[in-house]
Design an enzyme around this catalytic site. Structure first.
Site, PDB file in Angstrom:
ATOM      1  N   SER A 165       0.937  -1.137   0.149  1.00 40.53           N
ATOM      2  CA  SER A 165       0.018   0.112  -0.071  1.00 40.53           C
ATOM      3  C   SER A 165       0.987   1.191   0.136  1.00 40.53           C
ATOM      4  O   SER A 165       2.110   1.107   0.388  1.00 40.53           O
ATOM      5  CB  SER A 165      -0.741   0.036   1.189  1.00 40.53           C
ATOM      6  OG  SER A 165      -1.515   1.388   1.413  1.00 40.53           O
TER       7      SER A 165
ATOM      8  N   TYR B 230      -2.161  -0.732  10.291  1.00 42.29           N
ATOM      9  CA  TYR B 230      -2.127  -0.956   9.014  1.00 42.29           C
ATOM     10  C   TYR B 230      -1.073  -0.498   8.359  1.00 42.29           C
ATOM     11  O   TYR B 230      -0.240  -1.214   7.586  1.00 42.29           O
ATOM     12  CB  TYR B 230      -3.262  -0.226   8.311  1.00 42.29           C
ATOM     13  CG  TYR B 230      -3.519  -0.656   7.005  1.00 42.29           C
ATOM     14  CD1 TYR B 230      -4.189  -1.848   6.462  1.00 42.29           C
ATOM     15  CD2 TYR B 230      -3.167   0.192   5.912  1.00 42.29           C
ATOM     16  CE1 TYR B 230      -4.459  -2.203   5.097  1.00 42.29           C
ATOM     17  CE2 TYR B 230      -3.286  -0.016   4.598  1.00 42.29           C
ATOM     18  CZ  TYR B 230      -3.759  -1.621   4.144  1.00 42.29           C
ATOM     19  OH  TYR B 230      -4.334  -1.504   2.738  1.00 42.29           O
TER      20      TYR B 230
END
Length: 311
Positions: A179, A192
């Site tokens: 990501s 995350y």
């Protein structure tokens, strides 16, 4: 034994020559259509984790359309059967396995079952991921642990299960779906971000190990997209969508599959992230914090809802 001055000089010259060569190669490849460079995967077996929904499902379908055999993993058995049904519509060969990617022993058990079924995975796509979406101090400990387990530790176990076969044949590809949050910190995504930074670091280290081993037929690709409209980040907003748009999931899946087919090592989506990441290494930290505020990074998770749970 210490290098002689002559050996050191020769090694330096060799490094300079290859540096120029690779820079020229990269420049020339900019003008060569991707379709001319794509490898044939009709003899490959592609394993996609998290294949029950989102870009996992879309990538699986696109790989199948390219002629590859598919192995689908997901914790949701019904969802991967739905993906398999879509693949079979195109005449694809597909096998499904329920697997909880947060559990190491289950990963190894299911991987062994795949091998016993005569499937030799040559392209491994570590796509499964979860997000808590809470400020750090509001994150339950068990969810922090699960986020790290699924988003990063699972990569270690799946790669350990399937890489040895790739090394023996000097043929394979490891794909890490990370990501942009694995490159830049984001408010409300501490766990995350940490998990995705780990995925990025794992890919880079693995890339160097493979190079040192001389395994030029085993490739790696790390993918760092901005928010994708799969529903996983439902409610997230972007302040300047013309500059940093929420990424269309079909576009993202196509971009990733194409990157694998041309053995592209690093993929940022959208492309403007290449500029921002280069800028990050040049500006003072305080300027970075200021820009994060200006671009709404500090508030983008304020209305986060996440994927709706099915009844």
């Amino acid at each position: 034994m210490a290098e002689t001055p002559a050996e050191l000089a020769l090694e330096t010259l060799k490094t300079l020559i290859f540096t120029v060569y690779y820079l020229l190669e990269a420049f020339i490849l900019l003008f060569i259509p991707w379709s001319w460079r794509m490898k044939d995967i009709t003899e490959d077996t592609v394993l996609v984790t998290g294949a029950g929904s989102g870009i996992g499902r879309l990538m699986a379908i696109k790989f199948a359309k390219k002629g590859a055999k598919l192995v689908l993993w997901d914790i949701n058995e019904t969802a991967i059967e739905e993906t398999a049904t879509e693949i079979k519509k195109y005449g694809g060969r597909v096998f499904t396995y329920k697997c909880d990617l947060s559990k190491r022993d289950e990963i190894y058990t299911v991987a062994e079952k795949v091998k016993q079924d005569g499937l030799d995975v040559t392209i491994l796509v570590n796509n499964a991921g979860i997000v808590t979406g809470k400020k750090y101090l509001d994150c339950p400990d068990n969810m922090i642990e699960k986020t790290m387990a699924v988003n990063s530790m699972a990569h270690f176990w799946t790669v350990k299960a399937f890489l040895p076969s790739m090394l023996r044949k000097n043929h394979g590809h490891i794909v890490s779906i990370a990501s942009s949050a694995g490159l830049v910190g984001v408010t409300g995504l501490a766990d995350y971000c940490a998990s995705k930074f780990a995925a990025v670091g794992f890919d880079e280290s693995l890339k160097y190990e493979l190079n040192a081993m001389g395994k030029d037929g085993v490739h790696t690709t790390v993918v760092c997209p901005y928010y994708i409209n799969t529903g996983m980040f439902e409610g997230v907003k972007t302040r300047f969508p013309k500059v940093l748009p929420i990424v269309n999931q079909d576009y993202a899946a196509s971009r990733i599959v194409d990157a694998v087919l041309i053995n592209q090592e690093i993929v940022y989506i959208p492309r403007v992230l290449y500029f921002f990441l280069a800028l990050k290494g040049l500006i003072p930290v305080k300027v970075g914090l200021l820009l994060a505020q200006a671009f709404g990074i500090n508030n983008c998770m304020d209305d986060f809802k996440g994927r709706a749970k099915k009844d």
